[in-house]
Design an enzyme around this catalytic site. Structure first.
Site, PDB file in Angstrom:
ATOM      1  N   CYS A 182     -14.626  -1.151   7.722  1.00 39.19           N
ATOM      2  CA  CYS A 182     -14.852  -0.215   8.925  1.00 39.19           C
ATOM      3  C   CYS A 182     -15.255   1.033   8.375  1.00 39.19           C
ATOM      4  CB  CYS A 182     -14.067  -0.278   9.681  1.00 39.19           C
ATOM      5  SG  CYS A 182     -13.588  -2.050  10.513  1.00 39.19           S
TER       6      CYS A 182
ATOM      7  N   ASN B  20     -11.437  -8.847   7.160  1.00 38.07           N
ATOM      8  CA  ASN B  20     -11.604  -8.156   5.869  1.00 38.07           C
ATOM      9  C   ASN B  20     -10.364  -7.653   5.178  1.00 38.07           C
ATOM     10  OD1 ASN B  20     -11.019  -6.353   7.960  1.00 38.07           O
ATOM     11  ND2 ASN B  20     -12.615  -4.753   7.370  1.00 38.07           N
TER      12      ASN B  20
ATOM     13  N   GLU C 149      -3.690   4.237  14.307  1.00 35.27           N
ATOM     14  CA  GLU C 149      -2.627   3.507  13.461  1.00 35.27           C
ATOM     15  C   GLU C 149      -2.254   4.362  12.138  1.00 35.27           C
ATOM     16  OE1 GLU C 149      -5.247  -0.040  13.208  1.00 35.27           O
ATOM     17  OE2 GLU C 149      -3.832  -0.776  14.601  1.00 35.27           O
TER      18      GLU C 149
ATOM     19  N   GLU D 108      -9.599  -0.258  17.165  1.00 31.21           N
ATOM     20  CA  GLU D 108     -10.315   0.195  15.805  1.00 31.21           C
ATOM     21  C   GLU D 108     -11.421  -0.415  15.652  1.00 31.21           C
ATOM     22  OE1 GLU D 108     -11.258   0.394  12.432  1.00 31.21           O
ATOM     23  OE2 GLU D 108      -9.442  -0.227  11.355  1.00 31.21           O
TER      24      GLU D 108
HETATM   25  C1  SIN Z   1     -10.932  -1.425   8.035  1.00 34.29           C
HETATM   26  O1  SIN Z   1     -11.824  -1.962   7.528  1.00 34.29           O
HETATM   27  O2  SIN Z   1     -10.893  -1.730   9.170  1.00 34.29           O
HETATM   28  C2  SIN Z   1      -9.706  -0.736   7.432  1.00 34.29           C
HETATM   29  C3  SIN Z   1     -10.093  -0.227   6.182  1.00 34.29           C
HETATM   30  C4  SIN Z   1      -8.784   0.612   5.478  1.00 34.29           C
HETATM   31  O3  SIN Z   1      -7.498   0.559   6.106  1.00 34.29           O
HETATM   32  O4  SIN Z   1      -8.912   1.350   4.715  1.00 34.29           O
END
Ligand code: SIN
Length: 505
Positions: free
Chosen positions: A310, A175, A484, A276
């Site tokens: 996510c 993604n 992170e 994550e």
């Molecule tokens: C993710 O969807 O895992 C990361 C999204 C983000 O870093 O904003």
């Protein structure tokens, strides 16, 4: 001998046409081990396709656990010298890497759109977001300090230093095929670790290109290695990383199911693990909220990357007094979204990444409809076919629906009404996930109460986009382990070593 060495590789006609890559530089479609662009030891390849057109973009090596072992050995060899570089030396190299990424940002962004499908403007945003991590950690590399401790005994001096943990294996999703790597690798490199990366089988080309920019910047051989594998070999490569004694840490971004499997597999070698995992983000709109801002925030957090993040808003909870107005504004905004090929500048929503993701989204919407949710916008396969799904607004979602229980990972906004703050918090926390959450309110006491009551690693307050290199990204509950970004992201890659000097006068 590490696989077959192929230094110059010609890209597929489609990639070639869009990137014009052969006119100004090599385009790599191989793995990267010890500074060599290599094929799989088995000679096998798999196709990488453009989800917007189904066209094959490239054939990349289908590497297995034998190639993974070679990449681990390369990273281990490189670690022996990289660990002894100074923070300042690493900082300078990483700053060069940042400069190369910025120089090549347009070409990198186009490649993300080609293999991931997201709109070009978002891909460019992802490259800038990625470069932010490299820049941020190039600065942090000079500030990884130890401490002199206040000793309880006059005869002892006590202190600790931070040391790199060693080789880190990184498993990264489709993604954000560049940003999720940049955020892991730059923290690892700053700390003095080396790495081997397995990108998603859907988006390996962006990872390969990111490695090529590191090579161009002069990051030494073996410090970054890339293994490309089809779905068939992904589990074997993951297991090799988890059970290897040389790999001292795993960093994974992806589904909770795979994260839990890696967690189990890492037990045999007591590895450092950063996970994550998935979310199920609530987005709460209280009566006092500025509704126009709330709609902007909901649209950004829900529809970024077609809902495939996510941290995407999953359940939108709206207080009863503002429910009708908010729904009407949200409906207008969703109706205006343009679906299409991400290379078209008019596109807001690209295709979903693959058919499996399409079927998952469609099944969750169908389940909600069967259980009583109403569709105000969209709710079906888009007329463009393939994996395109219509931007959708569902109202009246309930606890027994799949879309309430799991993240939908698609362009579907789902709403429900609530009466009191307590009810909103209870619904928001009624999930095993705990990654991102959002709420809109202009009542300061409520802001204080709700931000503390939400059981999430991240809370957006009157804001729908919360990610930044400076911020600690991560979840609680079953959304993962570790952080992170920010200076805390370095902790995943450092061991604390304590010295006690005795016998002092
Ligand atoms: C993710 O969807 O895992 C990361 C999204 C983000 O870093 O904003």
């Amino acid at each position: 001998m590490i696989g077959v060495v192929l230094k110059r590789v010609v890209c597929s006609p489609q990639v070639n046409r869009v990137l014009s890559c052969t006119s100004h530089r090599d385009f790599h479609d191989k793995g990267y081990i010890m500074g060599e662009w290599v094929g799989a030891k088995s000679g096998k390849t798999f196709d990488v396709t453009n989800p917007a057109t189904d066209q094959v973009l490239a054939k990349v090596p289908d590497m297995d656990e034998h190639d993974a072992e070679a990449s681990i050995q390369a990273a281990q060899t490189a670690f022996l010298s990289w660990r002894h570089t100074t923070g300042k030396e690493r900082s300078k190299l990483m700053r060069k890497w940042y400069d190369v990424i910025i120089k090549r940002k347009d070409e990198m962004a186009k490649l993300i759109t080609l293999e991931n499908g997201k709109p070009l403007a978002e891909s460019l945003g992802e490259i800038i977001y990625s470069s932010d991590y490299v820049e941020f950690y190039s600065e942090e590399a000079r500030r990884i300090h130890g401490e002199i401790l206040s000793s309880p005994a006059k005869s002892k001096e006590m202190m600790f230093v931070r040391e790199p943990i060693g080789v880190v294996a990184m498993l990264v999703p489709w993604n954000f095929p560049t940003a999720m790597i940049a955020r892991k690798v730059s923290a690892a490199l700053a700390a003095g670790c080396t790495c081997t990366i397995k990108p998603s089988e859907d988006t390996p080309l962006s990872t390969i290109l990111l490695a090529a920019t590191a090579e161009e910047a002069g990051i030494p051989l073996g410090v970054i290695n890339v293994i490309t594998s089809s779905r068939q070999h992904a589990a074997g490569v993951g297991a090799k990383f988890c059970t290897s004694h040389e790999v001292r840490g795993i960093s994974f971004t992806g589904s909770t199911g795979v994260g839990n499997l890696l967690y189990k597999q890492c037990a045999s070698t007591t590895k450092r693990l950063a996970l994550e995992l998935g979310g199920n983000a609530p987005f709460i709109v209280f009566d006092s909220a500025d509704l126009d801002n709330a709609v902007v925030g909901a649209m950004a957090s829900k529809f970024r990357n077609g809902g495939q993040t996510c941290v995407a808003t999953n359940r939108i909870l709206i207080q009863d007094k503002v429910y009708d107005v908010f729904i009407s504004k949200l409906k207008d905004a969703i109706s205006k979204l343009v679906v299409g090929d991400g290379l078209d500048p008019k596109t807001n929503i690209g295709p979903l990444i693959n058919m499996a993701q399409f079927h998952k989204v469609a099944a969750m919407v169908d389940d909600a409809k069967e259980k009583g949710a109403k569709v105000l916008v969209g709710g079906k396969h888009h007329s463009l076919g393939r994996t395109y799904y219509e931007p959708t607004l569902l109202v009246d979602i309930k606890q027994d629906m799949l879309c309430y229980q799991q993240e939908i990972f698609g362009p579907v906004a789902m709403t429900m009404k609530f009466k009191t703050e307590e009810e909103a918090i209870r619904i928001a926390n009624n999930t095993r996930s705990g990654l991102a959450s959002y709420f809109y309110s202009n009542d300061f006491s409520q802001i204080r109460r709700v931000s503390h009551a939400l059981e999430y690693g991240m809370v957006g307050i009157n804001e729908g986009i919360i990610s930044a290199a400076e911020a600690p990204f991560g979840g609680v509950k079953e959304s993962g382990l570790g952080r992170e970004g920010s200076k805390h992201g370095l902790d995943e890659y450092c061991n604390i070593k304590y010295f006690c000097i005795g016998g002092l006068n």
